[in-house]
Write a protein that holds these residues in place. Structure first.
Motif, PDB file in Angstrom:
ATOM      1  N   LEU A 131       0.742  -1.136   0.048  1.00 47.70           N
ATOM      2  CA  LEU A 131      -0.006  -0.038   0.126  1.00 47.70           C
ATOM      3  C   LEU A 131       0.809   1.333  -0.096  1.00 47.70           C
ATOM      4  N   ARG A 132       1.940   1.298   0.845  1.00 46.30           N
ATOM      5  CA  ARG A 132       2.603   2.525   0.986  1.00 46.30           C
ATOM      6  C   ARG A 132       3.593   2.720  -0.169  1.00 46.30           C
ATOM      7  N   GLU A 140       1.554  13.317  -6.475  1.00 46.08           N
ATOM      8  CA  GLU A 140       1.491  14.338  -5.321  1.00 46.08           C
ATOM      9  C   GLU A 140       2.399  13.800  -4.082  1.00 46.08           C
ATOM     10  N   THR A 141       2.643  12.437  -3.880  1.00 44.35           N
ATOM     11  CA  THR A 141       3.481  12.112  -2.878  1.00 44.35           C
ATOM     12  C   THR A 141       4.876  12.455  -3.505  1.00 44.35           C
ATOM     13  N   ARG A 142       5.202  12.372  -4.398  1.00 41.57           N
ATOM     14  CA  ARG A 142       6.838  12.734  -4.917  1.00 41.57           C
ATOM     15  C   ARG A 142       7.073  13.998  -4.876  1.00 41.57           C
ATOM     16  N   ALA A 149       7.829  10.130   4.606  1.00 39.20           N
ATOM     17  CA  ALA A 149       6.983  10.396   5.737  1.00 39.20           C
ATOM     18  C   ALA A 149       5.410  10.633   4.987  1.00 39.20           C
ATOM     19  N   GLN A 150       5.346  11.185   3.984  1.00 35.57           N
ATOM     20  CA  GLN A 150       3.877  11.498   3.525  1.00 35.57           C
ATOM     21  C   GLN A 150       3.393  10.088   3.037  1.00 35.57           C
ATOM     22  N   ALA A 151       4.092   9.200   2.407  1.00 40.77           N
ATOM     23  CA  ALA A 151       3.665   7.988   1.868  1.00 40.77           C
ATOM     24  C   ALA A 151       3.256   7.240   3.170  1.00 40.77           C
ATOM     25  N   ASP A 152       3.834   7.106   4.244  1.00 36.50           N
ATOM     26  CA  ASP A 152       3.641   6.445   5.396  1.00 36.50           C
ATOM     27  C   ASP A 152       2.470   6.929   6.017  1.00 36.50           C
ATOM     28  N   LEU A 153       2.148   8.347   6.159  1.00 35.73           N
ATOM     29  CA  LEU A 153       1.010   8.814   6.479  1.00 35.73           C
ATOM     30  C   LEU A 153      -0.411   8.631   5.849  1.00 35.73           C
ATOM     31  N   ASP A 154      -0.091   8.700   4.446  1.00 35.49           N
ATOM     32  CA  ASP A 154      -1.362   8.465   3.685  1.00 35.49           C
ATOM     33  C   ASP A 154      -1.554   7.171   3.605  1.00 35.49           C
ATOM     34  N   ALA A 155      -0.712   6.139   3.807  1.00 30.58           N
ATOM     35  CA  ALA A 155      -0.972   4.666   3.726  1.00 30.58           C
ATOM     36  C   ALA A 155      -1.650   4.245   5.061  1.00 30.58           C
ATOM     37  N   ILE A 199      -6.973  12.665  -0.229  1.00 28.64           N
ATOM     38  CA  ILE A 199      -5.553  12.889  -0.387  1.00 28.64           C
ATOM     39  C   ILE A 199      -5.013  13.980  -1.603  1.00 28.64           C
ATOM     40  N   ASP A 200      -5.894  13.933  -2.596  1.00 32.63           N
ATOM     41  CA  ASP A 200      -5.498  15.245  -3.714  1.00 32.63           C
ATOM     42  C   ASP A 200      -5.639  16.579  -2.924  1.00 32.63           C
TER      43      ASP A 200
END
Length: 217
Positions: A131-132, A140-142, A149-155, A199-200
């Motif tokens: 998922l992460r 957006e994550t990139r 950190a953002q990938a972890d938070l959104d996951a 997320i967007d």
């Protein structure tokens, strides 16, 4: 019937299968090596030739559940990151429906000590990593100030939302709400839509609700 003894591997697999049946019929609290042996009609010492303790047999069952869960998610990956996220969310929901026992074992059971069962935890982490990693591929994550950190938070956000819906839709609580068939049918698609929107929009908002600049400084 032949009196020839079954190979050791068969006994090991039989113990795992019977242990899962014990959990399904009587709950994880009823699981013990002696009960598994009793149901299989073998010596109460026989399971110990393959598992050190009750926790070791439970850890193997849970590890296999996580492995099955991760494989189910992975098989429904998508070339497009955004599309893949929605497909993965749908796969998560489907798995909870089709494999309710394994789902409960993974998320509603007190697990054996993870430090003593690293393989179980490695398989548990794989599902979250899928998922992460899917979220990490989003443009957006990139573009975030701290992509990892953002990938972890959104996951965590996506996981908790889909998990919450999956749990609710399989509980007695939703039956008391008397939801219409139309609402139940659209619950997942609506949740996935809101996740995507959330997320967007999140990437364009600063903490406190103010709008972020379109480009990071």
């Amino acid at each position: 019937m032949s009196s020839e003894r079954k190979p050791s591997l068969d006994v090991r697999e039989a113990c795992l299968a019977e242990a899962l049946k014990v959990i399904e019929t009587d709950g994880v609290e009823a699981l013990s090596m002696r009960e598994v042996a009793r149901r299989l009609g073998i010596s109460h010492q026989a399971p110990y030739k393959h598992f050190k303790s009750r926790d070791h047999i439970l850890a193997e069952i849970v590890a296999r559940a996580y492995d099955s869960f991760a494989a189910y998610l992975d098989s429904r990956t998508h070339a497009d990151p955004a599309g893949g996220l929605a497909v993965m969310g749908q796969a998560y929901f489907e798995y909870a429906q089709r494999h309710s026992l394994q789902f409960r074992l993974m998320f509603n059971t007190t697990l054996p000590d993870p430090t003593l069962h690293p393989e179980m935890m490695a398989k548990a982490k794989r599902a979250f990593a899928l998922l992460r990693d899917a979220i990490a591929e989003l443009p957006e994550t990139r573009a975030a100030e701290d992509p990892a950190a953002q990938a972890d938070l959104d996951a965590l956000f996506v996981w908790s939302t889909i998990h919450g819906l999956s749990t609710l839709m399989h509980s007695d609580a939703t039956r008391t709400l008397e939801l219409s068939d139309k609402v139940e049918a659209r619950a997942l698609s609506n949740t996935l839509l809101r996740i995507g929107t959330g997320i967007d929009k999140g990437y364009h908002m600063k903490p406190g609700g103010t709008k972020r600049p379109d480009k990071l400084p």
